[in-house]
Enzyme design. Sequence first.
Site, PDB file in Angstrom:
ATOM      1  N   GLU A  15       0.830  -1.215   0.000  1.00 49.86           N
ATOM      2  CA  GLU A  15       0.000   0.000   0.000  1.00 49.86           C
ATOM      3  C   GLU A  15       0.858   1.256   0.000  1.00 49.86           C
ATOM      4  OE1 GLU A  15      -3.270  -0.078  -0.327  1.00 49.86           O
ATOM      5  OE2 GLU A  15      -3.398  -2.257  -0.172  1.00 49.86           O
ATOM      6  N   GLU A  71      -5.738   3.969   8.002  1.00 51.70           N
ATOM      7  CA  GLU A  71      -5.250   3.489   6.700  1.00 51.70           C
ATOM      8  C   GLU A  71      -5.201   1.955   6.676  1.00 51.70           C
ATOM      9  OE1 GLU A  71      -4.660   3.473   3.011  1.00 51.70           O
ATOM     10  OE2 GLU A  71      -4.518   5.484   3.902  1.00 51.70           O
ATOM     11  N   GLU A  78     -10.508  -2.676   1.584  1.00 51.02           N
ATOM     12  CA  GLU A  78     -10.264  -2.786   0.150  1.00 51.02           C
ATOM     13  C   GLU A  78      -9.833  -4.208  -0.231  1.00 51.02           C
ATOM     14  OE1 GLU A  78      -7.427   0.218  -0.894  1.00 51.02           O
ATOM     15  OE2 GLU A  78      -8.923   1.819  -0.810  1.00 51.02           O
TER      16      GLU A  78
END
Length: 135
Positions: A39, A80, A87
Amino acid sequence: MSIKIKTTDTNKPNGTGLARIIKATHCSAKGMKAAYKEESAFRQETWLLVVSLPLSIILAQSIAQWALLVGSVLLILVIELINSAIEALTDRVSTEHHLLSGRAKDMASAAVTLTLLISSLIWIAATVEWFNTIS
């Protein structure tokens, strides 16, 4: 009359006590490593933490203010990680566009944005306060 159900810790897949803590720590480290590797936003926010740590020592007018400065950046990383997990799970279920999948991803992204805003406000307030004390 009450019925008591006896439960045992032997059915816990992650163990109990110190063994569970060690396994949980290992899983957390794997998650952080995966987030950093996969990420880009997490990598950027990790470097934001690295840069902000020494700056927080300079800006903070008290221990409480230092905790707010550092805590606000850590909170960005926490949100995050949750965003990335949502996701990943959404993509695991299906990569096809779906209204609810898109909504889940957008809401998680909005949470990151709001956390960045909160952190920015804390850092701006501390910076203004620091400038007021040196002038």
